[in-house]
Write an enzyme that holds these catalytic residues in place. Structure first.
Site, mmCIF file in Angstrom:
data_model
loop_
_atom_site.group_PDB
_atom_site.id
_atom_site.type_symbol
_atom_site.label_atom_id
_atom_site.label_comp_id
_atom_site.label_asym_id
_atom_site.label_seq_id
_atom_site.Cartn_x
_atom_site.Cartn_y
_atom_site.Cartn_z
ATOM 1 N N ASP A 106 1.078 -1.584 0.028
ATOM 2 C CA ASP A 106 -0.025 0.288 0.155
ATOM 3 C C ASP A 106 1.110 0.770 0.216
ATOM 4 O O ASP A 106 1.586 1.422 1.204
ATOM 5 C CB ASP A 106 -0.459 0.130 0.524
ATOM 6 N N GLU A 126 -4.471 2.637 -4.111
ATOM 7 C CA GLU A 126 -2.935 3.233 -3.988
ATOM 8 C C GLU A 126 -2.874 1.072 -3.788
ATOM 9 O O GLU A 126 -1.713 1.060 -2.872
ATOM 10 C CB GLU A 126 -2.352 3.812 -3.655
HETATM 11 P P1 GH3 Z 1 -1.815 5.019 4.472
HETATM 12 O O1 GH3 Z 1 -0.433 5.261 4.336
HETATM 13 O O2 GH3 Z 1 -2.410 4.958 5.932
HETATM 14 O O3 GH3 Z 1 -2.286 4.346 3.018
HETATM 15 O O4 GH3 Z 1 -2.684 6.340 3.604
HETATM 16 P P2 GH3 Z 1 -3.334 6.653 2.456
HETATM 17 O O5 GH3 Z 1 -3.382 8.037 2.463
HETATM 18 O O6 GH3 Z 1 -2.022 6.218 1.169
HETATM 19 O O7 GH3 Z 1 -4.643 5.994 2.952
HETATM 20 P P3 GH3 Z 1 -5.774 6.314 2.283
HETATM 21 O O8 GH3 Z 1 -6.392 5.116 2.020
HETATM 22 O O9 GH3 Z 1 -6.865 7.651 3.522
HETATM 23 O O10 GH3 Z 1 -5.594 7.204 0.798
HETATM 24 C C1 GH3 Z 1 -5.605 6.100 -0.265
HETATM 25 C C2 GH3 Z 1 -6.208 7.501 -1.467
HETATM 26 O O11 GH3 Z 1 -4.927 6.855 -2.817
HETATM 27 C C3 GH3 Z 1 -6.954 8.288 -1.863
HETATM 28 C C4 GH3 Z 1 -7.534 7.810 -3.340
HETATM 29 O O12 GH3 Z 1 -7.773 9.176 -3.352
HETATM 30 C C5 GH3 Z 1 -5.992 7.439 -3.946
HETATM 31 N N1 GH3 Z 1 -6.550 6.914 -5.029
HETATM 32 C C6 GH3 Z 1 -7.314 4.887 -4.992
HETATM 33 N N2 GH3 Z 1 -6.891 5.067 -6.505
HETATM 34 C C7 GH3 Z 1 -6.484 6.319 -6.905
HETATM 35 C C8 GH3 Z 1 -6.256 6.242 -8.582
HETATM 36 O O13 GH3 Z 1 -6.661 5.550 -9.340
HETATM 37 N N3 GH3 Z 1 -5.638 7.635 -8.367
HETATM 38 C C9 GH3 Z 1 -4.994 8.172 -7.984
HETATM 39 N N4 GH3 Z 1 -4.853 9.590 -8.035
HETATM 40 N N5 GH3 Z 1 -5.033 8.145 -6.621
HETATM 41 C C10 GH3 Z 1 -5.547 7.116 -5.569
HETATM 42 MG MG MG Z 2 -1.883 4.196 1.278
HETATM 43 MG MG MG Z 3 -5.009 2.413 1.058
#
Ligand code: GH3
Ligand code: MG
Ligand code: MG
Length: 497
Positions: free
Chosen positions: A366, A410
């Site tokens: 992650d 992610e």
């Molecule tokens: P942690 O270190 O605890 O994992 O914190 P985090 O911010 O990585 O975790 P969180 O689950 O709060 O946020 C994940 C983010 O990933 C939120 C979302 O906008 C982003 N994300 C998810 N899928 C995509 C994508 O396809 N493209 C982009 N640019 N961002 C994405």
């Molecule tokens: Mg994350």
């Molecule tokens: Mg995550």
């Protein structure tokens, strides 16, 4: 039409030649064997060797009295072999009933051909004039010429012979009508036989062709059940093997469709390269040759071309199917495997390794503080970052059975078939290093100047009490632990309580 040999006794040579010259039997070729009247018959084997073996012909008709022995009704090497075995050779030139009548009243029958050599035969039979006269006086009432009209010396010869044996002579003009009919009959009979054989062959060819088409249709049906290109190619090979039993057979597919081409020879006259094409585009090539029955090569090539057009369709379908399958198994953003593909792959590797009693390792990854990254650099940059991380994972999964997939958002997952805890930990460490070493700036991260990732690792030998799902949960738990304990690190499930 090939040559038709008609064999007669040379005592009838003039008659036969006269009849033939009046007819337009272009293909009839007369051959004459020596007349042996009153002597032991000629052996067919010797006759054949001396007269026929040098002549090129496909049909032979032998017309003879009882003067040839050892003839067999079938003669290898000829399409047509027919024997007209007459009770007496006089039946060639006159009605048998008439011959009977003359013989019943004691006539000694002669023909112009025999009369030419009468003194030779008298000597050969061992007669002098007196013994000949005694013999003829006892056994005959007179000498009777069946005059065919071909020899102007016939009457003179008849008179000389009759005087020698001291018997009266008579003449019946038989002409050539009877022989003409006989020859006509023989020629027509042979022509009919040749035509029948030809028609039989054509019919046989057509029947074979029809059954081959029917069989090929049946075989082609099996193509519709094949999905993968390799399977289609295998089935194509099987179809051609079944239909043509060729000595040479191979199938090569071309990835980039080329230009249409015609069937070609490949240096060897019994070897052909046939295009597998669709709508004018070449999709592959079939090399085929050395057919078991080379006489049908042209028909085979025709049938093969027809079949190959259907094969082209099957190949194209398989390619479409593959493209669709790839699309449905690939993550659109990162172009690595998606969650669906991961699920399938993990299940199949879990089963396979279960059978082999080897471990399956899994790494959950992650990206750290990725929400902040997005917020700071924008969603577009976030997408680029995810692509870079995916590329790192892809690069590390080079072994067969390994798979890197986007798990969602992610989060990524890596399956390492055959890897135990240590092996999986080692690879996870490499991934962690590689992600940080991408040096993607992350100004808003508390963990590093660059983008980092946390990884959870689990590896187990599959058992009935521990499922693939349990392995994913264990790795996920380890990942959570990595997050909790500061991020940018690898945690093994075995170390998580
Ligand atoms: P942690 O270190 O605890 O994992 O914190 P985090 O911010 O990585 O975790 P969180 O689950 O709060 O946020 C994940 C983010 O990933 C939120 C979302 O906008 C982003 N994300 C998810 N899928 C995509 C994508 O396809 N493209 C982009 N640019 N961002 C994405
Ligand atoms: Mg994350
Ligand atoms: Mg995550």
């Amino acid at each position: 039409m090939a040559r038709h040999v008609v064999m007669f006794c040379n005592h009838y040579q003039k008659e036969v030649l006269a009849v033939l010259s009046a007819k337009a039997y272009a293909d009839v070729h007369p051959v004459f064997f020596p007349g042996v009247c009153g002597q032991p018959p000629l052996a067919w084997k010797t006759l054949h060797e001396s007269l026929l073996e040098k002549i090129e012909c496909d049909s032979v008709d032998v017309i003879c009295g009882p003067c040839i022995s050892g003839m067999d009704a079938s003669l290898p090497g000829y399409h047509y072999f027919n024997i007209t075995g007459l009770k007496q050779c006089f039946h060639m030139v006159a009605n048998p009933d008439l011959i009977d009548q003359y013989q019943k009243i004691g006539c000694y029958l002669v023909t112009p051909g025999w009369l030419k050599r009468w003194d030779y035969f008298i000597r050969h039979w061992g007669f002098d004039q007196q013994t000949a006269r005694d013999f003829f006086a006892e056994s005959t009432t007179g000498i009777h010429l069946l005059d065919t009209g071909v020899d102007t010396d016939a009457i003179r010869n008849l008179q000389a012979f009759s005087a020698f044996v001291n018997r009266p002579w008579h003449v019946t003009t038989v002409g050539l009508g009877f022989l003409d009919l006989l020859l006509n009959n023989i020629v027509l009979k042979r022509q009919l036989a040749v035509q029948r054989r030809e028609q039989g062959r054509l019919l046989e060819d057509k029947q074979r062709e029809t059954s081959q088409y029917a069989m090929s249709l049946d075989l082609l049906k099996t193509l519709t059940t094949a999905r993968e290109e390799g399977e289609v190619v295998q089935k194509i090979i099987e179809i051609f093997e079944m239909l043509f039993a060729p000595g040479i057979l191979s199938c090569r597919m071309i990835e980039e469709p080329g230009l249409e081409s015609k069937p070609t020879l490949s240096g060897n006259p019994n070897r052909f390269i046939l295009p597998i094409s669709l709508s004018g585009r070449i999709l592959g090539q079939l090399e085929i040759g050395e057919f078991q029955f080379p006489e049908y090569t042209t028909q085979y090539l025709n049938l093969a071309s027809n079949i190959l057009s259907v094969c082209g369709l099957a190949i194209e379908n398989a390619r479409h199917y593959q493209t669709m399958k790839n699309l449905s198994n690939t993550d659109g953003l990162t172009q690595i495997a998606n969650r669906r593909r991961f699920d399938e792959h993990l299940i199949s590797e879990w089963r396979r390794m279960g059978r082999e009693e080897k471990p399956v390792g899994i790494i959950m990854l992650d990206v750290d503080l990725f929400k902040r990254y997005n917020d700071y650099y924008g969603h577009q940059a976030g997408d680029d970052c995810l692509r870079s991380v995916a590329a790192v994972l892809q690069k590390i999964c080079r072994r067969p059975g390994d798979l890197a997939a986007r798990y969602g958002g992610e989060e990524f997952v890596v399956v390492l078939s055959g890897a135990d805890d240590d092996g999986a930990m080692h690879r996870a460490g490499m991934i962690r290093d590689a992600v940080e070493n991408l040096h993607i700036p992350h100004a808003d991260s508390d963990v590093s100047r660059y983008v980092t990732a946390s990884l959870g690792v689990a590896a187990r030998i599959p058992t009935s009490r521990f499922s693939a799902n349990d392995l994913v949960l264990a790795a996920d738990k380890a990942l959570y632990q990595a997050k909790m304990s500061g991020r940018n690190r690898v945690v093994a499930a075995r170390d998580v309580s």
